[in-house]
Scaffold this motif. Structure first.
Motif, PDB file in Angstrom:
ATOM      1  N   VAL A 149     -12.132 -50.094 -26.673  1.00 50.87           N
ATOM      2  CA  VAL A 149     -12.488 -50.857 -27.876  1.00 50.87           C
ATOM      3  C   VAL A 149     -13.384 -50.014 -28.776  1.00 50.87           C
ATOM      4  O   VAL A 149     -13.159 -49.913 -29.991  1.00 50.87           O
ATOM      5  CB  VAL A 149     -13.181 -52.183 -27.492  1.00 50.87           C
ATOM      6  CG1 VAL A 149     -13.804 -52.830 -28.700  1.00 50.87           C
ATOM      7  CG2 VAL A 149     -12.196 -53.123 -26.856  1.00 50.87           C
TER       8      VAL A 149
ATOM      9  N   PHE B 119     -11.230 -47.428 -30.439  1.00 55.45           N
ATOM     10  CA  PHE B 119     -10.308 -47.923 -31.466  1.00 55.45           C
ATOM     11  C   PHE B 119     -11.072 -48.301 -32.720  1.00 55.45           C
ATOM     12  O   PHE B 119     -10.600 -48.056 -33.837  1.00 55.45           O
ATOM     13  CB  PHE B 119      -9.506 -49.111 -30.942  1.00 55.45           C
ATOM     14  CG  PHE B 119      -8.323 -48.692 -30.099  1.00 55.45           C
ATOM     15  CD1 PHE B 119      -8.408 -47.577 -29.300  1.00 55.45           C
ATOM     16  CD2 PHE B 119      -7.139 -49.404 -30.130  1.00 55.45           C
ATOM     17  CE1 PHE B 119      -7.336 -47.167 -28.525  1.00 55.45           C
ATOM     18  CE2 PHE B 119      -6.050 -49.001 -29.360  1.00 55.45           C
ATOM     19  CZ  PHE B 119      -6.166 -47.886 -28.557  1.00 55.45           C
ATOM     20  N   ILE B 120     -12.257 -48.904 -32.537  1.00 55.35           N
ATOM     21  CA  ILE B 120     -13.021 -49.298 -33.715  1.00 55.35           C
ATOM     22  C   ILE B 120     -13.464 -48.064 -34.484  1.00 55.35           C
ATOM     23  O   ILE B 120     -13.508 -48.067 -35.708  1.00 55.35           O
ATOM     24  CB  ILE B 120     -14.214 -50.182 -33.292  1.00 55.35           C
ATOM     25  CG1 ILE B 120     -13.700 -51.588 -33.009  1.00 55.35           C
ATOM     26  CG2 ILE B 120     -15.272 -50.227 -34.371  1.00 55.35           C
ATOM     27  CD1 ILE B 120     -14.736 -52.551 -32.545  1.00 55.35           C
TER      28      ILE B 120
ATOM     29  N   ARG C 231     -11.770 -45.365 -34.542  1.00 49.40           N
ATOM     30  CA  ARG C 231     -10.509 -44.674 -34.828  1.00 49.40           C
ATOM     31  C   ARG C 231     -10.325 -43.401 -34.030  1.00 49.40           C
ATOM     32  O   ARG C 231      -9.859 -42.379 -34.515  1.00 49.40           O
ATOM     33  CB  ARG C 231     -10.366 -44.423 -36.331  1.00 49.40           C
ATOM     34  CG  ARG C 231     -10.345 -45.722 -37.098  1.00 49.40           C
ATOM     35  CD  ARG C 231     -10.067 -45.538 -38.534  1.00 49.40           C
ATOM     36  NE  ARG C 231      -8.693 -45.124 -38.759  1.00 49.40           N
ATOM     37  CZ  ARG C 231      -8.221 -44.834 -39.954  1.00 49.40           C
ATOM     38  NH1 ARG C 231      -8.984 -44.913 -41.004  1.00 49.40           N
ATOM     39  NH2 ARG C 231      -6.977 -44.473 -40.106  1.00 49.40           N
ATOM     40  N   ARG C 232     -10.737 -43.461 -32.757  1.00 51.51           N
ATOM     41  CA  ARG C 232     -10.414 -42.394 -31.826  1.00 51.51           C
ATOM     42  C   ARG C 232      -9.773 -43.038 -30.607  1.00 51.51           C
ATOM     43  O   ARG C 232      -9.749 -44.260 -30.505  1.00 51.51           O
ATOM     44  CB  ARG C 232     -11.671 -41.586 -31.475  1.00 51.51           C
ATOM     45  CG  ARG C 232     -12.823 -42.436 -31.068  1.00 51.51           C
ATOM     46  CD  ARG C 232     -14.101 -41.664 -30.930  1.00 51.51           C
ATOM     47  NE  ARG C 232     -15.121 -42.600 -30.518  1.00 51.51           N
ATOM     48  CZ  ARG C 232     -15.272 -43.035 -29.295  1.00 51.51           C
ATOM     49  NH1 ARG C 232     -14.489 -42.579 -28.339  1.00 51.51           N
ATOM     50  NH2 ARG C 232     -16.196 -43.913 -28.987  1.00 51.51           N
ATOM     51  N   PRO C 233      -9.177 -42.251 -29.713  1.00 48.17           N
ATOM     52  CA  PRO C 233      -8.390 -42.889 -28.647  1.00 48.17           C
ATOM     53  C   PRO C 233      -9.201 -43.422 -27.483  1.00 48.17           C
ATOM     54  O   PRO C 233      -8.650 -44.114 -26.645  1.00 48.17           O
ATOM     55  CB  PRO C 233      -7.467 -41.764 -28.189  1.00 48.17           C
ATOM     56  CG  PRO C 233      -8.191 -40.528 -28.519  1.00 48.17           C
ATOM     57  CD  PRO C 233      -9.018 -40.799 -29.734  1.00 48.17           C
TER      58      PRO C 233
ATOM     59  N   TYR D   4      -8.722 -40.696 -22.475  1.00 51.18           N
ATOM     60  CA  TYR D   4      -7.352 -40.332 -22.798  1.00 51.18           C
ATOM     61  C   TYR D   4      -6.765 -39.345 -21.805  1.00 51.18           C
ATOM     62  O   TYR D   4      -5.573 -39.364 -21.547  1.00 51.18           O
ATOM     63  CB  TYR D   4      -7.335 -39.707 -24.192  1.00 51.18           C
ATOM     64  CG  TYR D   4      -5.975 -39.542 -24.791  1.00 51.18           C
ATOM     65  CD1 TYR D   4      -5.297 -40.625 -25.311  1.00 51.18           C
ATOM     66  CD2 TYR D   4      -5.368 -38.296 -24.829  1.00 51.18           C
ATOM     67  CE1 TYR D   4      -4.041 -40.477 -25.852  1.00 51.18           C
ATOM     68  CE2 TYR D   4      -4.116 -38.139 -25.369  1.00 51.18           C
ATOM     69  CZ  TYR D   4      -3.451 -39.233 -25.876  1.00 51.18           C
ATOM     70  OH  TYR D   4      -2.210 -39.086 -26.408  1.00 51.18           O
ATOM     71  N   GLU D   5      -7.618 -38.493 -21.214  1.00 49.72           N
ATOM     72  CA  GLU D   5      -7.063 -37.341 -20.506  1.00 49.72           C
ATOM     73  C   GLU D   5      -6.777 -37.621 -19.028  1.00 49.72           C
ATOM     74  O   GLU D   5      -5.871 -37.037 -18.465  1.00 49.72           O
ATOM     75  CB  GLU D   5      -8.008 -36.149 -20.630  1.00 49.72           C
ATOM     76  CG  GLU D   5      -8.221 -35.680 -22.061  1.00 49.72           C
ATOM     77  CD  GLU D   5      -6.952 -35.157 -22.686  1.00 49.72           C
ATOM     78  OE1 GLU D   5      -6.039 -34.762 -21.951  1.00 49.72           O
ATOM     79  OE2 GLU D   5      -6.877 -35.156 -23.937  1.00 49.72           O
TER      80      GLU D   5
ATOM     81  N   PHE E  79     -10.090 -51.384 -36.173  1.00 57.26           N
ATOM     82  CA  PHE E  79      -9.525 -51.392 -34.831  1.00 57.26           C
ATOM     83  C   PHE E  79      -8.016 -51.169 -34.868  1.00 57.26           C
ATOM     84  O   PHE E  79      -7.454 -50.487 -34.028  1.00 57.26           O
ATOM     85  CB  PHE E  79      -9.848 -52.734 -34.168  1.00 57.26           C
ATOM     86  CG  PHE E  79      -9.426 -52.837 -32.734  1.00 57.26           C
ATOM     87  CD1 PHE E  79     -10.307 -52.506 -31.727  1.00 57.26           C
ATOM     88  CD2 PHE E  79      -8.160 -53.259 -32.396  1.00 57.26           C
ATOM     89  CE1 PHE E  79      -9.932 -52.590 -30.410  1.00 57.26           C
ATOM     90  CE2 PHE E  79      -7.777 -53.342 -31.069  1.00 57.26           C
ATOM     91  CZ  PHE E  79      -8.663 -53.011 -30.082  1.00 57.26           C
TER      92      PHE E  79
ATOM     93  N   GLN F 116      -5.184 -43.911 -35.296  1.00 54.07           N
ATOM     94  CA  GLN F 116      -6.290 -43.041 -34.921  1.00 54.07           C
ATOM     95  C   GLN F 116      -6.266 -41.734 -35.691  1.00 54.07           C
ATOM     96  O   GLN F 116      -5.236 -41.306 -36.177  1.00 54.07           O
ATOM     97  CB  GLN F 116      -6.194 -42.724 -33.428  1.00 54.07           C
ATOM     98  CG  GLN F 116      -6.584 -43.888 -32.574  1.00 54.07           C
ATOM     99  CD  GLN F 116      -6.000 -43.759 -31.207  1.00 54.07           C
ATOM    100  OE1 GLN F 116      -5.644 -42.675 -30.788  1.00 54.07           O
ATOM    101  NE2 GLN F 116      -5.903 -44.878 -30.525  1.00 54.07           N
TER     102      GLN F 116
ATOM    103  N   THR G 184      -7.906 -38.948 -34.312  1.00 55.09           N
ATOM    104  CA  THR G 184      -8.150 -37.834 -33.392  1.00 55.09           C
ATOM    105  C   THR G 184      -6.911 -36.944 -33.297  1.00 55.09           C
ATOM    106  O   THR G 184      -5.788 -37.441 -33.258  1.00 55.09           O
ATOM    107  CB  THR G 184      -8.484 -38.374 -32.003  1.00 55.09           C
ATOM    108  OG1 THR G 184      -9.559 -39.275 -32.136  1.00 55.09           O
ATOM    109  CG2 THR G 184      -8.862 -37.271 -31.062  1.00 55.09           C
TER     110      THR G 184
END
Ligand code: SF4
Ligand code: SF4
Lengths: 329, 193
Positions: free
Chosen positions: A41, A44-45, A47-49, A52-53, B28, B32, B34
């Motif tokens: 959350v 996402f807020i 704007r990154r994932p 992830y890895e 949200f 994205q 990134t």
């Protein structure tokens, strides 16, 4: 054989132990899931994932973190009160297990029916602050102590509006049994208490955000002022237990909100336990949304909100509810 | 009266909170930003400041525009630029950054700060190496600003990585030459094709 097993299952003690085991397992899984969700959350807020890895979509990240915490050395700082220092994380986590016992997930899945379920939950959730106080005091660290002092004054302040709003709901249903409170909200969505008592709901949400020390009220662990607040000195699984307790309390307060305000396991269609879980997690998502939206308040603001707004408002709400209940009956 | 403004302020504040929630809620669901580095690379490097690099002359891609005035080495606050040069027809001499002195021509040492090399017309000289110790560079850009002939720029080398200090001690002259050789090779290859 089978019938014998079933008869064992219906013994109260076996039932109790079984529910405790189920609750413990659930809490562990829940902690891991919530950490993952929280980080997603947040990501996402912004704007990154998020994670992830590790694993597909970073799904294994919380597991890796848990493993890391488990394998770390447990350090006791010099000059700390050893017994209290070790007891604090356990004391923080242990009461939360009991809070789930009277939770009516569905008519079938209720750990233990009890008349005073609501009181039990409120009593045990407020034990957490004692654990935080112990942690801060026994760490022999100024940041911990300051964090603990903040935790106590915050919890004491916010417990009052919380109790008063809950009392208003109890007035309305005339019971402290959680199952009965749910049963009073069965006549469609509009009978849910969130629509009957909207002010109480708002006050409840604000108060529990403060009770669970979450942003914007996360002053006891304000990292920019207090490094990590009361758990500054804790490492490894000690810290892990505090963390687990925090997330577990989150789910307790959200589950109670579901019972009190959102009609428990009743849905617009197909009532069942999944509605309960759905509503609880939706509320948790809202709390996370709060955390990544609002900046932290100052301490005087925090107490002002409570003493000048929430307490008078909840008192007015209580008096009005009492009046209305008297008139209607 | 005061109570009324208090209430209206509180309601305004609550609405403000809702507005905040709306903003983050909308963010949200936006895509994205990134870029997952080893799999993808950033394409728009227009404003990127990598390490400094020499600029080649327009007509001679192997030669830098540099006139070896030493201003960049002097202005650099981290003393990470030094160069070796020789006066035309003489042996090479160096301006090691550590001692900040330059040995000019016939063994005369000049302290570097406050003194510059005499103009290029007085002593004609050629660059042997242009050393940048990127370990200390703070990317302040003073050298790029001060260069009188625009011989320095920031490179777009955004994925520079290394495991040792040595990996970040560059000879910019050599880098320039290698770069232009490589680009001329690719252009001839393209022409052949
Ligand atoms: S950018 Fe600044 S620190 Fe780096 S080489 Fe140029 S003058 Fe020195
Ligand atoms: S300031 Fe420019 S011209 Fe002078 S030595 Fe540095 S790079 Fe060469």
């Amino acid at each position: 054989m089978m019938s014998q097993l079933l008869s064992y299952l219906s013994l109260p003690l076996v039932h109790l132990i079984l529910s405790l085991v189920v609750i413990l397992a659930f809490l562990g899984v829940n902690g891991i899931v919530l950490i993952y969700v929280e980080r997603k959350v947040a990501g996402f807020i912004q704007r990154r994932p998020g994670p992830y890895e590790v694993g597909p979509w970073g799904l294994l990240q919380p597991l890796a973190d848990a493993l890391k915490l488990l394998s770390k050395q447990l350090v006791t700082p010099m000059g700390a009160d050893k017994i209290l220092f070790w007891a604090a994380p356990i004391l923080s986590f242990a009461p939360v297990v009991i809070c789930f016992m009277p939770m009516p997930v569905s008519p079938m899945f209720t750990g233990m029916e009890m008349n005073l379920g609501l009181i039990l939950i409120l009593a045990f959730t407020s034990l957490n602050v004692l654990a935080l106080c112990l942690a801060g005091w026994s760490s022999n660290n100024k940041y911990s102590l300051l964090g603990a002092a903040r935790a106590v004054s915050q919890s004491v302040a916010y417990e009052i509006p919380l109790l008063i709003t809950v009392l208003a709901i109890a007035f309305q249903t005339g019971s402290l049994n959680l199952s009965e409170i749910v049963a009073s909200q069965t006549k469609g969505i509009w009978s849910w208490n969130i629509f009957v008592q909207p002010i109480a709901f708002i006050i409840y949400i604000i108060a529990v955000t403060a009770e669970t020390n979450r942003a914007p009220f996360d002053l006891p662990e304000a990292e920019s002022e207090l490094t990590a607040g009361f758990h500054t000195e804790y490492a490894g699984m000690h810290f892990g237990l505090f963390f687990l307790a925090e997330y577990s309390y989150m789910i307790v307060v959200c589950a109670v909100a579901t019972v009190l305000f959102l009609g428990g396991w009743h849905g617009p269609f197909l009532s069942g336990p999944f509605w309960f879980i759905l509503k609880t997690y939706a509320l948790i998502l809202v709390l996370m949304w709060f955390r990544w939206t609002f900046p932290r308040v100052r301490f005087d603001q925090l107490l002002n909100i409570c003493w000048k707004w929430l307490i008078p408002l909840s008192l007015i709400n209580l008096v009005l509810t009492a009046l209305l209940v008297k008139i209607v009956r | 009266m005061k109570i009324m403004t208090n209430y209206s302020n509180a309601i305004k504040g609550l609405l403000g909170l809702l507005k905040g929630l709306k903003i983050t809620g909308v963010e949200f669901f936006k895509p994205q930003l990134t870029i997952h580095y080893p799999r993808k690379e950033v394409t728009n490097l227009a404003t990127y400041r990598g390490h400094i690099d020499l600029v080649a002359k327009e007509d001679a891609p192997l030669e830098p525009k540099c006139i070896i005035c030493g201003k960049c080495a002097e202005v650099c606050p981290s003393a990470c630029i030094s160069m070796e040069m020789h006066v035309k027809g003489e042996q090479s001499f160096a301006s090691p950054a550590e001692c900040r002195t330059i040995t000019v021509g016939h063994g005369i040492e000049i302290p570097f700060s406050g003194l510059r090399l005499p103009p290029a017309e007085v002593i004609e000289r050629e660059l042997d190496s242009f050393n940048l110790d990127y370990n200390y560079c703070s990317l302040c850009g003073l050298c790029v600003q001060i260069c009188p002939v625009g011989s320095l720029t920031f490179s777009k080398d955004s994925y520079l990585a290394g495991t040792a200090r040595k990996n970040f001690e560059f000879d910019l002259l050599q880098r320039l030459r290698e770069r232009s050789r490589r680009s001329s090779q690719t252009t001839t290859a393209q022409e052949k094709r």
